[in-house]
Design a protein around this motif. Structure first.
Motif, PDB file in Angstrom:
ATOM      1  N   ARG A 294       0.812  -1.211   0.000  1.00 61.49           N
ATOM      2  CA  ARG A 294       0.000   0.000   0.000  1.00 61.49           C
ATOM      3  C   ARG A 294       0.845   1.259   0.000  1.00 61.49           C
ATOM      4  O   ARG A 294       0.411   2.297  -0.458  1.00 61.49           O
TER       5      ARG A 294
ATOM      6  N   ARG C 102     -10.139   6.710  -1.665  1.00 61.52           N
ATOM      7  CA  ARG C 102      -9.307   5.566  -1.304  1.00 61.52           C
ATOM      8  C   ARG C 102      -8.289   5.958  -0.228  1.00 61.52           C
ATOM      9  O   ARG C 102      -7.812   5.111   0.512  1.00 61.52           O
ATOM     10  N   THR C 105     -10.392   5.741   2.997  1.00 64.95           N
ATOM     11  CA  THR C 105     -10.762   4.384   3.409  1.00 64.95           C
ATOM     12  C   THR C 105      -9.528   3.504   3.627  1.00 64.95           C
ATOM     13  O   THR C 105      -9.670   2.328   3.949  1.00 64.95           O
ATOM     14  N   GLU C 109      -9.320  -0.373   4.884  1.00 68.17           N
ATOM     15  CA  GLU C 109      -8.794  -1.424   4.025  1.00 68.17           C
ATOM     16  C   GLU C 109      -7.798  -2.262   4.817  1.00 68.17           C
ATOM     17  O   GLU C 109      -7.811  -3.489   4.747  1.00 68.17           O
ATOM     18  N   GLU C 112      -9.211  -4.616   7.034  1.00 68.53           N
ATOM     19  CA  GLU C 112      -9.925  -5.659   6.292  1.00 68.53           C
ATOM     20  C   GLU C 112     -11.432  -5.609   6.483  1.00 68.53           C
ATOM     21  O   GLU C 112     -12.102  -6.626   6.627  1.00 68.53           O
ATOM     22  N   ARG C 115     -15.633  -4.140   1.417  1.00 67.48           N
ATOM     23  CA  ARG C 115     -15.629  -2.987   0.519  1.00 67.48           C
ATOM     24  C   ARG C 115     -16.833  -2.063   0.678  1.00 67.48           C
ATOM     25  O   ARG C 115     -16.685  -0.843   0.777  1.00 67.48           O
ATOM     26  N   ARG C 118     -16.745  -0.131   3.766  1.00 69.90           N
ATOM     27  CA  ARG C 118     -15.680   0.868   3.647  1.00 69.90           C
ATOM     28  C   ARG C 118     -16.185   2.116   2.954  1.00 69.90           C
ATOM     29  O   ARG C 118     -16.022   3.233   3.421  1.00 69.90           O
TER      30      ARG C 118
END
Ligand code: ATP
Ligand code: ATP
Ligand code: VIB
Ligand code: MG
Ligand code: MG
Lengths: 385, 309, 263, 306, 263
Positions: A294, C102, C105, C109, C112, C115, C118
């Motif tokens: 990431r 993104r 979130t 992520e 875990e 989606r 999230r």
């Protein structure tokens, strides 16, 4: 004080063209002792020179501020180039070009430079126009260089076996596409691609391993830096000895050449993520792999692509040089070294042209992928304002 | 928490000699080097064994493993010479031979080094010159820059022989053609970095110079050039190494003339791998030393410029 | 060891020394502090006094070299691994290759979370900072202030009870800052989160806090803890009241005492 | 003294002993010549050097010289010190190659760079294609050494009687483990190591005279070398700038070279014709396409023998 | 055209439009402003309203696309070529490879003033900002506040009558900022320079200025010009007087009127 600014380039062009009309166009034939050709013998070139004088003088006063004016002088220059080539080959000037001829070339040079100059400064808010201007400039410059090469080789009568003219190279290129294709397949498709993929790929994986083990990072990286300073080309004969004659040994040379730039860059890149971003991931209690995928790999991408670009030029050169030390009888390096011995220098240059094309395309392709993959990077960002 | 503090103190203070050695650079590098030597020896045994066994068979001799290992590490023309063989050869040709002799590696190194340095100096000058042009003249930037990149895709190394011949035709012989090949290779990194470096002053710094109504030259000397220094040195390290490659390759076709490249070739011509490897390693040392020397100049210059570290 | 059942952060005799090449830097020394549930604590003090360091110790980004600290009754490391807090850094620290959505979130992520969930929570967080509509934009397409708000949304997205904020509004202009101050106060009043907040601005500190911690440098110490009792739903206008000015004056005096001009 | 630059075809070795001896023993000086010898190397093409004005006279093999002549470098043979070819194909017996009939399907090492012509004409005479295939041979561009044979990457490799052959022997392979095919024995020999100049220069009487003296002095050098192989080898070693050659190898080379030498260096017209015929007979892809004209002259050797 | 003989800066109907790929950005529109000799003018307004742009137009770092502007009666370009002003950027912009002294004397070097003279004037300027003793240090050896002071010394070194300062104290903490504000006021009072000063801080603007220019964005316009009449030798304590709070309030109202929260 009047504020008239003379356009220096156009002035040079006009004066050079004027002198070209006066000075002898060609040298003297050593056998007959006579002048080979006069400007007056060749109407085309006389017209072109006169045109240069007129346009040069006109734009010396007018200035070449506008893109339309640039188009005019470029058109005159193209006409002049065409006439110069015609005189060289059609009127037996080749090999005997004299002062007049070279002055004419100088005049054309000034025109072309000034024309390119204006196009280079061209600014437009319309993307399409700006982009075509951006592409036109290097192409025009390249074409001019080819023209200059042609004229110098033909004008001075440089022997074909030393340096062929671009036209001869071009003809050879077109008439030998089958051989070129076979060589390209052997050297580029087989050796370069596989060597590049294996070299860059394995270096990438090793870089991640090295990154995981700090001991290796401290122990291997200084050596890696040293090895990338090595004359790697020197291992080519050894690789041929170890991996045989076919493309595998060339791929091996490429693997060695590309490995360390990729390793060093990737490891540097993996450390490029800022301390702040790393702290951020720590506040999420993010694990090693999560942080790797990431944060650190994306942050490393500019460095990785840097290495991929460097390697794209190294790879082809490595393969070609390695073929010097033993190959099956196909391949770009083989052809280059064999055809020199056979005095087919035009074929040699056709291969060089192919190598340059392939290398530039390869580099361009990597640069394109880079642009797509790291469009977020500041260096690609379109200004927000 | 307290336990945490304790370990930290421990790490700072009473660390064992071993862990301190291994946390620096020298320790790991040594370990990796030793590992490399071990791999090298094992590799030498394995790569040389087949020909050695062939030889036993041809001579109809019987052999034991120990004898095989001994013999593989002492072949006259091994596929992979053992480190000590290379070391012996280097000792012989570097220290035990008068440096004026043609059999002295010092002599050959000097031949290569002189054209390397000449090429490096010309190449650096050319590279800086082009970069200055590209940064100051829009037309040069747009027309020249793409060709500078394309120029490097020409396999100059493969046509080096032809270049040597063609330059010979216009009267350039000896040192110069090799230096020109070096120049061609090493101007590129310098140009690319210097363009970046000369463009590295921030807009605000350029504006500052503008508020002083500074001329282009003044801006160049007091702002652009100093800002470009780190970039210049980074590229010089690449350039000097690549310049050595150029000189060596330039020597290959001149065959019997002197130089490390000629040694490589002559070794290759007679299958004398030990000679190839010692020329190669010498070249590696020379490259490393030159890079270190550039690094040294860099530190001196940057220190005088007050850069921290 | 925990002082009170309701203590979110409990610090006792905490000290931290950085070992550097030039010798040790005493960043924090003998710090005692308790932050209770629902507190809004501001830290103020001259540059280099250890505000950031203190926050980082709480967040387990730095290890104390002495003293005790517990977060929700456990060690900072455990607290971090339980994702007990959201941290807002002084700079936005958005990842340039991720869209705003993104980025916001990202913590979800990593935790875990599925989606859909999230995206839902990301939207909510963005709405809180009034950035809805900018989900698909990239960080560089936003102004500095908007980026900072996105990073606040990111810290809010996983709804931790403790918020650690290190000069989050430092780079913003006064008006935007006022506005975000109001929003933050509202959020705090509504959700009953605990906030630890570093700032350089005296009015900001006074306006926001239930408790103002004034620090002095070399080594970083707490020289004053000032409690305020403005109502939870205070408006910006309280800044012109005498009570406000009085507290501000006390803070300024405290600061000046610990300050040296040559920095 | 008149200046003469000689471009060799290959690196400094006993193959060119005559020239080095003439230089070292002062034969050139006696002939009022100031001679510079430029060694060659892989990928130095002597015809290219002479075309570029880098040499006055070059050492080259006739196939390469005639091919260059067709490409516009008007080379003329002025002397032919080597009467016989030293070229051969050397195979390991264990691979089972007994005669040229066994070649199809084999891998053969060949030198390129203008040295491949004799091989190509031989193969076309045998009717064996050189493009890989079932019935053809696979050709490798052989590098600078004999490794391909030692490492069994090729079944046969090109060798010279005076050089590579002995490197194979030195590598520990005995003569009876080898099968050699001499180009001389196969009737495909071409002329090697002749002296060539540019046709235009020969129009100049003074130049012809200078070359006459040069050839005479060179042949004197060759004669001396033939008679004193050891000393000649030492002279070669002295002139080797790489310091890589060994005494043993050079003496042996000198002895082998002596077997190939001609007495007066005068081109034998019959041998010339044989070479030309062999080069012309290359089937679909002959080395030269038409009978060369004016590719040799006796004018220089005639002067030399006066 | 010059409005009054004493106008240092005279701007009439000035407008500036940036042409960008996304279309034109109207940065300034219809700006009228006169700065008289000895004025201390503050510019305040939300981020992006054109404060910097306006200062840059005055400094000839940007060309106006409409309207008239004259500096000391001549065009900005001539004024720049006459070295009529000293400019302090928002960031210190010191050259890292030059010592503080050589940074401060850089403009003198470019003006080709002899070495001794340079050093003398450099010393004086450094003394003004209380940096004497730091001549031989390099920028990174100084704290942020000291760097900013060095950059002010640099602008002072060649003693131009007009000082253009773009948020010079933006990055400093409140205490240091107060101190530098005091110093700047003293300098101005003593030398009778003209100052144009951009800031984000309302108290700073009110404290320093004789004239406060409030701007609003899109396109940048002047929405209010507030004259103050505090004595030239005012102290920091005036900030707690009702007059001060009143002016501050007026500025804040003006700002809020022109502000939109989504920036
Ligand atoms: N990693 C480190 N190594 C050494 N010293 C450090 C380190 N981090 C911080 N310090 C020092 O510790 C002290 C406290 O730093 P800290 O960042 O906590 O200050 P701060 O109060 O946040 O200041 P600011 O208001 O400028 O952000 C400073 O003197 C700083 O120089
Ligand atoms: N070179 C440029 N090209 C295009 N737009 C620009 C350029 N410079 C500034 N702008 C735009 O002009 C407007 C005014 O910018 P300016 O920098 O003057 O604002 P400012 O008032 O100084 O803001 P801040 O307080 O954030 O410094 C902004 O909207 C900005 O985006
Ligand atoms: C690349 C290369 N080309 C040719 C030879 C062979 N060679 C060795 S000596 C010699 C004779 C020249 O007169 C020749 C052709 C080689 N070994 N490597
Ligand atoms: Mg901090
Ligand atoms: Mg601004």
């Amino acid at each position: 004080m009047t504020n008239i600014k003379l356009d220096k380039f156009c002035l040079v062009a006009a004066i050079a063209a004027l002198l070209a009309l006066i000075f002898p166009l060609t040298g003297i034939d050593p056998d007959s002792g006579k002048q080979i050709a006069f400007v007056s013998d060749i109407p085309g070139i006389a017209v072109a020179m006169a045109l240069c004088v007129i346009t040069g003088a006109a734009f010396t006063w007018l200035g070449v501020g506008r893109i339309q004016y640039a188009a005019i002088i470029l058109a005159v220059a193209v006409f002049g180039c065409w006439q110069a080539i015609g005189a060289l080959y059609g009127q037996a000037v080749a090999g005997h070009a004299g002062t007049g001829f070279w002055l004419f070339i100088l005049s054309l040079w000034a025109f072309v430079w000034r024309g390119i100059d204006v196009v280079a400064r061209y600014r437009s808010l319309e993307m399409a126009k700006q982009q075509s201007a951006n592409i036109l400039v290097p192409i025009a410059f390249g074409v001019w260089l080819l023209f200059l090469w042609e004229v110098i080789v033909a004008g001075f009568g440089v022997p074909q076996v030393l340096l062929p003219a671009p036209s001869a190279i071009g003809l050879r290129f077109i008439s030998s596409t089958d051989i070129l294709a076979a060589d390209f397949h052997q050297t580029f498709i087989k050796a370069v691609i596989s060597g590049y993929v294996i070299g860059c790929g394995s270096a990438f994986i090793v870089a991640i391993a090295v990154d995981r083990v700090p001991f290796l990072k401290r122990g291997l990286l200084p050596l890696g830096n040293m090895v990338s300073a090595l004359p790697i080309i020197g291992v080519a004969p050894i690789m041929v000895m170890w991996f045989g004659f076919d493309w595998q040994s060339k791929a091996a040379v490429i693997v060695i050449m590309t490995f360390f730039p990729m390793l060093v860059n990737t490891v540097t890149g993996l450390n490029a993520a800022g301390a702040l971003e790393k702290d951020l991931m720590a506040t999420y209690a993010s694990g090693y792999w999560s942080t790797l995928f990431r944060l650190r790999l994306p942050a490393a991408m500019p460095f990785v692509f840097n290495a991929l670009k460097i390697n794209s030029t190294l790879a082809l050169i490595g393969a070609i040089v390695a073929e010097f030390f033993g190959t099956p009888i196909v391949g770009m390096g083989f052809r280059i070294s064999t055809e020199v011995g056979r005095m087919n220098v035009d074929m040699v240059w056709a291969e060089i042209a192919l190598a340059a094309l392939a290398g530039t395309a390869f580099y361009g392709a990597v640069a394109y992928v880079e642009r797509k993959a790291t469009s977020w990077h500041p260096s690609f960002r379109v200004r927000r304002h | 928490m307290t336990s945490n503090a304790a370990t930290m103190n421990g790490a700072m203070g009473g660390a064992s000699l071993w862990s301190r050695l291994m946390s620096g650079q020298a320790g790991p590098v040594t370990v990796v080097l030793i590992a490399l030597f071990v791999i090298w020896y094992v590799g030498a045994v394995f790569m040389n064994a087949p020909t050695q066994i062939d030889r036993y068979n041809r001579a109809g001799e019987t052999w034991t493993t120990t004898r095989l290992i001994e013999d593989t590490l002492a072949q006259e023309r091994p596929i992979l010479p053992a480190p000590h063989q290379v070391a012996q050869e280097m000792h012989k040709t570097i220290f035990a031979t008068s440096i004026t002799s043609k059999r002295s590696l010092v002599y050959h190194t000097w031949v290569t080094l002189s054209s390397t340095l000449l090429g490096f100096v010309i190449g650096t000058a050319l590279g800086i010159f082009l970069a200055v042009g590209i940064v100051h003249v829009v037309t040069l930037e747009k027309s020249l820059m793409p060709w500078v990149i394309s120029s490097q895709t020409i396999p100059i190394l493969a046509i080096a022989p032809m270049i040597v011949v063609v330059l010979g035709a216009i009267g350039l012989k000896g040192l110069v053609p090799k230096a020109i090949i070096s120049t061609y290779l090493c101007f590129f990194p310098v140009t690319i970095s210097m363009v970046k470096g000369l463009r590295s002053p921030q807009v605000i710094q350029l504006d500052l110079m503008r508020t002083y109504n500074a001329s282009k030259w003044q801006t160049f000397w007091s702002l652009r050039l100093p800002s470009a220094m780190p970039y210049l040195f980074a590229s010089l390290k690449v350039a000097i190494a690549i310049s050595l490659v150029g000189a060596i390759v330039g020597e290959l076709p001149t065959g019997a003339q002197a130089g490390l490249g000629a040694r490589l070739l002559a070794g290759s011509y007679y299958g004398q791998t030990i000679q190839i490897w010692s020329a190669l390693l010498t070249a590696a040392f020379v490259a490393a030393i030159m890079v270190v020397m550039v690094g040294w100049c860099e530190r001196r210059v940057l220190a005088r410029m007050g850069v921290r570290g | 060891m925990p002082a009170s059942a309701d203590a979110v952060v409990d610090i006792q005799k905490l000290s931290l020394t950085f070992q550097t090449a030039d010798g040790p830097v005493y960043a924090l020394s003998d710090v005692d502090l308790t932050i209770e549930r629902g507190d809004f604590v501001s830290f103020i003090g001259p540059s280099g006094c250890g505000k950031t360091t203190l926050l980082r110790v709480i967040a387990d980004l730095e290890k104390a070299t002495g003293g005790d600290i517990s977060i929700n009754g456990v060690s900072p490391q455990e607290a971090r691994e339980n994702r007990a807090y959201g941290y807002v850094f002084q700079a936005p620290a958005l990842l340039p290759w991720r869209s705003i959505e993104r980025n916001v979130t990202l913590p979800l992520e990593i935790m875990e979370i599925p989606r859909e969930e999230r995206i839902k929570r990301g939207h909510e967080a963005l709405k809180l900072v009034e950035l809805n509509g900018f989900e698909k934009k990239f960080p560089w397409q936003l102004s500095g202030g908007m980026q900072q708000r996105a990073s606040i949304a990111r810290a809010l997205s996983f709804d931790a009870d403790l918020l650690l904020m290190d000069e989050p509004f430092g780079a913003l202009d006064e008006i935007v800052r006022d506005h975000l101050n109001e929003q933050l106060l509202k959020l705090w009043a509504r959700t009953n989160k605990t906030v630890a907040f570093v700032t350089h601005s005296i009015p900001e500190a006074v306006y926001l806090s239930t408790k103002i911690v004034v620090m002095s440098p070399r080594p970083g110490r707490i020289i004053d803890v000032i409690k305020t009792d403005f109502p939870k739903d205070r408006g910006l206008d309280i800044r012109e009241t005498p009570e406000f000015l009085e507290v501000a004056h006390r803070v300024r005096e405290g600061l000046r005492a610990g300050h040296s001009y040559d920095e | 003294a008149d200046e003469v630059t000689l471009q060799l075809k290959w690196v400094t070795q006993a193959q060119f002993a005559g020239y080095y001896v003439a230089l070292d023993k002062g034969f050139y000086e006696e002939a009022d010549l100031d001679v510079t010898i430029n060694p060659g190397g892989p990928d130095i093409a002597p015809p290219q050097v002479i075309a570029g004005g880098g040499a006055d006279v070059i050492v080259d093999w006739m196939p390469s010289a005639l091919a260059s002549r067709e490409k516009g470098v008007a080379l003329v043979n002025i002397a032919q010190p080597f009467a016989k070819s030293g070229m051969m194909l050397t195979c390991l017996k264990e691979t089972g190659v007994e005669s040229p009939d066994d070649f199809p399907g084999r891998t053969l090492g060949v030198w390129f760079f203008g040295n491949e012509y004799p091989f190509l004409s031989w193969m076309s005479k045998l009717g064996i294609p050189t493009d890989g295939g079932e019935k053809g041979v696979t050709v490798l561009k052989q590098g600078f050494n004999v490794d391909p044979l030692l490492q069994k990457q090729a079944d046969c490799i090109s060798t010279m009687t005076y050089n590579e052959y002995w490197q194979v022997i030195d590598a520990g392979i005995t003569e009876d483990q080898l099968k050699v095919f001499k180009y001389e024995d196969q009737g495909v020999a071409t002329l090697e190591d002749g002296l060539y100049v540019l046709e235009d220069n020969l129009k100049d009487e003074a130049f012809v005279d200078k070359m006459g003296r040069f050839v005479a002095a060179s042949m004197k050098g060759w004669q001396w070398a033939k008679e004193n192989p050891e000393d000649a080898a030492m002279i070669v070693l002295d002139n080797d700038a790489t310091g890589a050659q060994t005494e043993k190898h050079q003496i042996r080379m000198m002895q082998e070279i002596a077997k190939l030498l001609d007495d007066d260096g005068k081109l034998d017209e019959a041998a010339y014709q044989r070479t030309v015929d062999s080069l012309l007979s290359g089937g679909s892809d002959p080395v030269i396409t038409k009978e060369p004209e004016g590719a040799w002259t006796h004018a220089v050797t005639d002067k030399a023998s006066m």
